[in-house]
Design a protein around this motif. Structure first.
Motif, PDB file in Angstrom:
ATOM      1  N   THR A 213       0.777  -1.097   0.090  1.00 24.22           N
ATOM      2  CA  THR A 213      -0.052  -0.028   0.244  1.00 24.22           C
ATOM      3  C   THR A 213       0.908   1.329   0.142  1.00 24.22           C
ATOM      4  OG1 THR A 213      -1.849  -1.014   1.239  1.00 24.22           O
ATOM      5  CG2 THR A 213      -1.777   1.191   1.310  1.00 24.22           C
ATOM      6  N   ALA A 214       1.916   1.234   0.976  1.00 24.09           N
ATOM      7  CA  ALA A 214       2.839   2.465   0.763  1.00 24.09           C
ATOM      8  C   ALA A 214       3.518   2.612  -0.468  1.00 24.09           C
ATOM      9  CB  ALA A 214       3.778   2.059   1.835  1.00 24.09           C
ATOM     10  N   ALA A 215       3.805   1.349  -1.035  1.00 21.91           N
ATOM     11  CA  ALA A 215       4.495   1.658  -2.335  1.00 21.91           C
ATOM     12  C   ALA A 215       3.457   1.982  -3.358  1.00 21.91           C
ATOM     13  CB  ALA A 215       5.106   0.380  -2.771  1.00 21.91           C
ATOM     14  N   GLY A 216       2.241   1.894  -3.261  1.00 24.49           N
ATOM     15  CA  GLY A 216       1.251   2.299  -4.253  1.00 24.49           C
ATOM     16  C   GLY A 216       0.764   1.094  -5.122  1.00 24.49           C
ATOM     17  N   VAL A 217       1.105  -0.287  -4.863  1.00 23.77           N
ATOM     18  CA  VAL A 217       0.823  -1.293  -5.634  1.00 23.77           C
ATOM     19  C   VAL A 217      -0.139  -2.234  -5.253  1.00 23.77           C
ATOM     20  CG1 VAL A 217       2.104  -3.371  -6.708  1.00 23.77           C
ATOM     21  CG2 VAL A 217       3.216  -1.118  -6.337  1.00 23.77           C
ATOM     22  N   ALA A 218      -1.018  -2.553  -6.150  1.00 23.93           N
ATOM     23  CA  ALA A 218      -1.991  -3.506  -5.915  1.00 23.93           C
ATOM     24  C   ALA A 218      -1.592  -4.854  -6.279  1.00 23.93           C
ATOM     25  CB  ALA A 218      -3.341  -3.005  -6.199  1.00 23.93           C
ATOM     26  N   PRO A 219      -1.130  -5.795  -5.160  1.00 20.71           N
ATOM     27  CA  PRO A 219      -0.537  -7.155  -5.643  1.00 20.71           C
ATOM     28  C   PRO A 219      -1.537  -7.846  -6.305  1.00 20.71           C
ATOM     29  CG  PRO A 219      -0.573  -7.038  -3.421  1.00 20.71           C
ATOM     30  CD  PRO A 219      -0.967  -5.689  -3.718  1.00 20.71           C
ATOM     31  N   THR A 220      -1.303  -9.090  -7.067  1.00 20.08           N
ATOM     32  CA  THR A 220      -2.045 -10.143  -7.596  1.00 20.08           C
ATOM     33  C   THR A 220      -1.732 -11.185  -6.697  1.00 20.08           C
ATOM     34  OG1 THR A 220      -2.261  -9.390  -9.599  1.00 20.08           O
ATOM     35  CG2 THR A 220      -2.792 -11.683  -9.392  1.00 20.08           C
ATOM     36  N   ILE A 221      -2.358 -11.722  -5.550  1.00 19.86           N
ATOM     37  CA  ILE A 221      -2.104 -12.885  -4.606  1.00 19.86           C
ATOM     38  C   ILE A 221      -2.720 -13.843  -5.202  1.00 19.86           C
ATOM     39  CG2 ILE A 221      -2.520 -13.446  -2.416  1.00 19.86           C
ATOM     40  CD1 ILE A 221      -2.992 -10.726  -1.576  1.00 19.86           C
ATOM     41  N   VAL A 222      -1.969 -15.085  -5.396  1.00 18.97           N
ATOM     42  CA  VAL A 222      -2.457 -16.272  -5.885  1.00 18.97           C
ATOM     43  C   VAL A 222      -2.231 -17.468  -4.892  1.00 18.97           C
ATOM     44  CG1 VAL A 222      -1.709 -15.635  -8.294  1.00 18.97           C
ATOM     45  CG2 VAL A 222       0.070 -16.666  -6.713  1.00 18.97           C
TER      46      VAL A 222
END
Length: 302
Positions: A213-222
């Motif tokens: 969140t701090a990096a501004g990235v929405a990860p794709t969790i698999v």
């Protein structure tokens, strides 16, 4: 039944073969020493010594009693020492729970220190995730927990003992493994993320989400897993990338490459992994305090 005092008097006379010398050794006068021997002989209904004006000798019955009397007195002395050692925490049993990663950092250092400082304390080791450790501490089935900082619980005390950083674990044959230098989490935007189960590994689950969140990235969790070794196995299989504590470098499986995270990135201020020691307020195990003292004064790099 004869007393320990009578046995002490008997052994002293048997070894000195002189009532005066035995009385001096026991720091008593001869008459009460003689009375103790007489009472013991009446109790056993047999003569233990033959006495003349010139000598004192053991009878066959006395010779038979002597080794057993010595063993009894030695056992009593040892028992007193053992009780004092247990009461002081120098002996006894201590049950310690730890996370898989603590087994690679603080635990080995603690075990070496404990072997030198409290060698007579038996350590029972149990690998448990942090939430399960809190449950066992509350129930009294675990004396000490090496766990990640989680929500405080009434009756449980905790202190931070080490901190480290999160790093990236990536498949060796992946594109991301070839990138030079430290990584930004922006590089993970198109990667499949392997991360921590929200129930069993809440601390790491929340930390990883905070970093992204701090990096501004929405990860794709698999995929989710509760322990770091399981995540590394998934990375090794090429199923995705993961963030793990830097101590994971110590047991890197083949096919996994570790990458540092960029310390200049905005998320860096959140990139800190804590390890705490926890114990129950009402734990009365005497071995707890010396063990706590050791844990408070060691680091994984010792």
């Amino acid at each position: 039944m004869y007393s320990l005092t009578q046995l002490e008097c008997f052994v002293a006379v048997a070894e000195e073969l002189h009532f005066g010398a035995a009385a001096e050794r026991l720091r008593m006068t001869q008459p009460p020493l003689s009375r103790q021997i007489q009472i013991l002989e009446r109790e056993l209904d047999t003569m233990l010594f033959t006495r003349t004006s010139r000598s004192v000798q053991l009878t066959p019955a006395g010779q038979s009693l002597l080794p057993n009397a010595r063993r009894i007195l030695d056992l009593v002395a040892k028992s007193a020492v053992d009780v004092r050692r247990v009461a002081s925490g120098a002996a006894g049993t201590l049950t310690i729970a730890y996370t898989a990663m603590a087994a690679q950092s603080a635990l080995p250092v603690f075990l070496r220190t404990a072997a030198a400082q409290i060698p007579d304390v038996t350590l029972v080791l149990r690998e448990l995730v942090s939430t399960d450790q809190m449950d066992e501490l509350a129930k009294g089935t675990v004396d000490l927990g090496l766990l990640r900082p989680i929500v405080a619980r009434s009756g449980i005390q905790s202190r931070s003992i080490t901190t480290e950083r999160m790093i990236a674990a990536v498949p060796a044959d992946s594109r991301i493994a070839t990138l030079p230098g430290a990584m930004s989490l922006i590089e993970f935007a198109d990667e499949r993320l392997l991360t921590y189960a929200p129930a069993e590994a809440r601390y790491f689950h929340d930390l990883v989400l905070t970093l992204f969140t701090a990096a501004g990235v929405a990860p794709t969790i698999v995929q989710y897993a509760s322990q770091v070794p399981a995540l590394l196995a998934l990375v090794q299989a090429g199923l995705g990338v993961a963030l793990v504590p830097e101590s994971a470098r110590r047991f890197a499986p083949d096919g996994v490459v570790f990458k540092d995270l960029d310390t200049r990135a905005p998320m860096n201020k959140f990139n800190s992994v804590g390890l705490s020691v926890a114990w129950a307020d009402d734990n009365t195990n005497p071995a707890l305090r010396p063990a706590l003292d050791m844990l408070m004064h060691l680091t994984p790099d010792e």
